[in-house]
Design an enzyme around this catalytic site. Sequence first.
Site, PDB file in Angstrom:
ATOM      1  N   HIS A  98       0.872  -1.189   0.000  1.00 10.49           N
ATOM      2  CA  HIS A  98       0.000   0.000   0.000  1.00 10.49           C
ATOM      3  C   HIS A  98       0.908   1.239   0.000  1.00 10.49           C
ATOM      4  O   HIS A  98       1.721   1.399  -0.889  1.00 10.49           O
ATOM      5  CB  HIS A  98      -0.944  -0.119   1.201  1.00 10.49           C
ATOM      6  CG  HIS A  98      -2.074   0.863   1.260  1.00 10.49           C
ATOM      7  ND1 HIS A  98      -2.434   1.675   0.233  1.00 10.49           N
ATOM      8  CD2 HIS A  98      -2.954   1.150   2.273  1.00 10.49           C
ATOM      9  CE1 HIS A  98      -3.460   2.437   0.576  1.00 10.49           C
ATOM     10  NE2 HIS A  98      -3.793   2.136   1.816  1.00 10.49           N
TER      11      HIS A  98
ATOM     12  N   HIS B 283      -2.537  -2.760  -9.646  1.00  6.32           N
ATOM     13  CA  HIS B 283      -3.536  -2.157  -8.769  1.00  6.32           C
ATOM     14  C   HIS B 283      -4.770  -3.037  -8.764  1.00  6.32           C
ATOM     15  O   HIS B 283      -5.109  -3.620  -9.794  1.00  6.32           O
ATOM     16  CB  HIS B 283      -3.908  -0.744  -9.268  1.00  6.32           C
ATOM     17  CG  HIS B 283      -4.539   0.084  -8.213  1.00  6.32           C
ATOM     18  ND1 HIS B 283      -5.895   0.029  -7.956  1.00  6.32           N
ATOM     19  CD2 HIS B 283      -4.005   0.964  -7.343  1.00  6.32           C
ATOM     20  CE1 HIS B 283      -6.153   0.849  -6.963  1.00  6.32           C
ATOM     21  NE2 HIS B 283      -5.036   1.429  -6.565  1.00  6.32           N
TER      22      HIS B 283
ATOM     23  N   ASP C  38       2.473   5.254  -6.998  1.00  5.04           N
ATOM     24  CA  ASP C  38       3.713   5.199  -6.232  1.00  5.04           C
ATOM     25  C   ASP C  38       4.953   5.022  -7.098  1.00  5.04           C
ATOM     26  O   ASP C  38       6.067   5.085  -6.597  1.00  5.04           O
ATOM     27  CB  ASP C  38       3.639   4.067  -5.198  1.00  5.04           C
ATOM     28  CG  ASP C  38       2.683   4.412  -4.077  1.00  5.04           C
ATOM     29  OD1 ASP C  38       2.583   5.599  -3.748  1.00  5.04           O
ATOM     30  OD2 ASP C  38       2.036   3.502  -3.534  1.00  5.04           O
TER      31      ASP C  38
HETATM   32  N1  CMC Z   1       4.721  -7.291  -9.794  1.00  2.51           N
HETATM   33  C1  CMC Z   1       4.618  -8.511 -10.312  1.00  2.51           C
HETATM   34  N2  CMC Z   1       3.461  -9.200 -10.441  1.00  2.51           N
HETATM   35  C2  CMC Z   1       2.359  -8.582 -10.028  1.00  2.51           C
HETATM   36  C3  CMC Z   1       2.366  -7.297  -9.467  1.00  2.51           C
HETATM   37  C4  CMC Z   1       3.611  -6.642  -9.359  1.00  2.51           C
HETATM   38  N3  CMC Z   1       3.699  -5.413  -8.862  1.00  2.51           N
HETATM   39  N4  CMC Z   1       1.125  -6.940  -9.115  1.00  2.51           N
HETATM   40  C5  CMC Z   1       0.339  -7.978  -9.441  1.00  2.51           C
HETATM   41  N5  CMC Z   1       1.081  -8.976 -10.007  1.00  2.51           N
HETATM   42  C6  CMC Z   1       0.587 -10.229 -10.558  1.00  2.51           C
HETATM   43  C7  CMC Z   1       0.292 -11.224  -9.468  1.00  2.51           C
HETATM   44  O1  CMC Z   1       1.411 -12.043  -9.208  1.00  2.51           O
HETATM   45  C8  CMC Z   1      -0.855 -11.991 -10.082  1.00  2.51           C
HETATM   46  O2  CMC Z   1      -0.342 -12.891 -11.053  1.00  2.51           O
HETATM   47  P1  CMC Z   1      -0.799 -14.452 -11.062  1.00  2.51           P
HETATM   48  O3  CMC Z   1      -2.282 -14.395 -11.271  1.00  2.51           O
HETATM   49  O4  CMC Z   1      -0.052 -15.052 -12.160  1.00  2.51           O
HETATM   50  O5  CMC Z   1      -0.432 -14.972  -9.720  1.00  2.51           O
HETATM   51  C9  CMC Z   1      -1.636 -10.949 -10.851  1.00  2.51           C
HETATM   52  O6  CMC Z   1      -0.651  -9.951 -11.189  1.00  2.51           O
HETATM   53  C10 CMC Z   1      -2.751 -10.308 -10.042  1.00  2.51           C
HETATM   54  O7  CMC Z   1      -2.161  -9.758  -8.861  1.00  2.51           O
HETATM   55  P2  CMC Z   1      -2.803  -9.754  -7.429  1.00  2.51           P
HETATM   56  O8  CMC Z   1      -1.699  -9.815  -6.421  1.00  2.51           O
HETATM   57  O9  CMC Z   1      -3.889 -10.795  -7.343  1.00  2.51           O
HETATM   58  O10 CMC Z   1      -3.477  -8.340  -7.423  1.00  2.51           O
HETATM   59  P3  CMC Z   1      -4.114  -7.602  -6.178  1.00  2.51           P
HETATM   60  O11 CMC Z   1      -5.222  -6.807  -6.700  1.00  2.51           O
HETATM   61  O12 CMC Z   1      -4.406  -8.555  -5.067  1.00  2.51           O
HETATM   62  O13 CMC Z   1      -2.908  -6.663  -5.655  1.00  2.51           O
HETATM   63  C11 CMC Z   1      -1.387  -4.865  -5.507  1.00  2.51           C
HETATM   64  C12 CMC Z   1      -2.786  -5.329  -5.970  1.00  2.51           C
HETATM   65  C13 CMC Z   1      -1.310  -3.352  -5.660  1.00  2.51           C
HETATM   66  C14 CMC Z   1      -1.201  -5.214  -4.035  1.00  2.51           C
HETATM   67  C15 CMC Z   1      -0.319  -5.549  -6.380  1.00  2.51           C
HETATM   68  O14 CMC Z   1      -0.461  -5.185  -7.741  1.00  2.51           O
HETATM   69  C16 CMC Z   1       1.091  -5.250  -5.900  1.00  2.51           C
HETATM   70  O15 CMC Z   1       1.611  -5.934  -5.022  1.00  2.51           O
HETATM   71  N6  CMC Z   1       1.781  -4.196  -6.468  1.00  2.51           N
HETATM   72  C17 CMC Z   1       3.070  -3.803  -5.991  1.00  2.51           C
HETATM   73  C18 CMC Z   1       2.943  -2.922  -4.764  1.00  2.51           C
HETATM   74  C19 CMC Z   1       2.426  -1.530  -5.092  1.00  2.51           C
HETATM   75  O16 CMC Z   1       2.917  -0.882  -6.012  1.00  2.51           O
HETATM   76  N7  CMC Z   1       1.460  -1.045  -4.300  1.00  2.51           N
HETATM   77  C20 CMC Z   1       0.883   0.291  -4.453  1.00  2.51           C
HETATM   78  C21 CMC Z   1      -0.513   0.231  -4.942  1.00  2.51           C
HETATM   79  S1  CMC Z   1      -1.188   1.791  -5.487  1.00  2.51           S
HETATM   80  C22 CMC Z   1      -1.172   2.883  -4.170  1.00  2.51           C
HETATM   81  C23 CMC Z   1      -1.619   2.360  -2.858  1.00  2.51           C
HETATM   82  O17 CMC Z   1      -2.643   1.664  -2.731  1.00  2.51           O
HETATM   83  O18 CMC Z   1      -0.967   2.652  -1.887  1.00  2.51           O
END
Ligand code: CMC
Length: 395
Positions: free
Chosen positions: A233, A272, A329
């Site tokens: 986050h 996201h 971010d």
């Molecule tokens: N790098 C690599 N793979 C990713 C990423 C990433 N940053 N984000 C998602 N994926 C992949 C994930 O592994 C999954 O693939 P598979 O289905 O093959 O396992 C697929 O994309 C869907 O991801 P998810 O984890 O189910 O998505 P989510 O909606 O649960 O998570 C998230 C959203 C923001 C936590 C995630 O995208 C993430 O960890 N991003 C990196 C951290 C980040 O930049 N966070 C800031 C978010 S925006 C501002 C805020 O909220 O603070």
Amino acid sequence: GLPRLYDPGFATTAAYSSSITFIDGGKGILRHRGYPIEQLVDKVGFDELSYLLIFGALPTAYNLALWQQAQSQRVTLPTCVRSVITAFSPSAHPMSILIAALSAMSASRTSLNPAYSGQTVYSDAAGRREAIVTCMSAMPVIVAAIYRHTAGLPIFSASAVPHKQSFATRFLHMLNGGDQSKSLANTLDILLMLHADHEQNCSTSAVRHLSSSGVDIFSSMCGGVAALYGPLHGGACESVLRMLTRIGNVDNIPNFLERVKRRQERLMGFGHRIYKNYDPRARIIQQEARRVFEVVGTVDPLIQVATELERTALQDDFFVQRKLYPNVDFYSGIIYKAMGFEPQFFPVLFALGRSAGWIAHWNEFLDDPDRRIARPHQLYIGVKGPRDVPDVTQR
Ligand code: CMC
């Protein structure tokens, strides 16, 4: 009764209704009370946006002046809050200090009036307004005090804080004293606006969840800050900068992305839950980054790594198939760094902007006729039993 739906991470259920922020993640649209974020950033400042989020309409010039004046009049930290901040080692993470300081804020208010420990005091308009103004005014004062303590500097004197200034200018003054660069104050103002609200993100829904129990606003905000601290986050802006520093130069990008695809790393600042398109905030931040580098006169080599990393990832099937785009971010840390902040302070600046959203959602939630204590179901997957408890010698 039995749970009707198993929904890990609340991926498909709406827990709240709200009129504050609209997002269309497929199209990359973000609007606050119907106004597109691009227009808001162009035409208003953080003070107008915080007013819009909290009170539901853009302020008139008169209301804006009152709003800024009300906040700038309250710049004295309660003694116990100051003592809590200075009790920490300057090397402690500022987000941990912020959680403690907000808890101390709650304690200082309940010692003044025990009614502040619950929500009953907010049932009349005057109590509500007092809480909103106290919260909005306390955040920059607390954050500035944490900044100065962790930088090894004495906490500023309240009498030195200029009155009737914008939130960003007052805050920068509390950090460094003296005249502030108008351009940096503008940049900070934009970053605060981009971080101000994003509907039911982890920290805002944490604030709603906690306040559903009837606890006071400052205790709820402790939970908001704690949720924001996490690297998935608000902690992401800090993690992005550390990631870019680790990658170091553009030649290392292919190897790094291979590790991401093997799931040994996450590409921080990408992806996201809601946006399956470019995050509109990331677009604005990217333009702002270029402007900041023009002002400071040097370009951080990490911007080259970030630009190339983004370009390569957006062409790679792994990211394309999963609709992973840069989020807010990805570039914010680079700007905060150019402004002279240390990486561990980035999420605190995020919290400073998001506090407007937390307060707006708290205020809206208190009037929600559907408000009930947040109490999700679980799927119990343990041993059904009943089992007999064995004697200690038999285990
Ligand atoms: N790098 C690599 N793979 C990713 C990423 C990433 N940053 N984000 C998602 N994926 C992949 C994930 O592994 C999954 O693939 P598979 O289905 O093959 O396992 C697929 O994309 C869907 O991801 P998810 O984890 O189910 O998505 P989510 O909606 O649960 O998570 C998230 C959203 C923001 C936590 C995630 O995208 C993430 O960890 N991003 C990196 C951290 C980040 O930049 N966070 C800031 C978010 S925006 C501002 C805020 O909220 O603070």
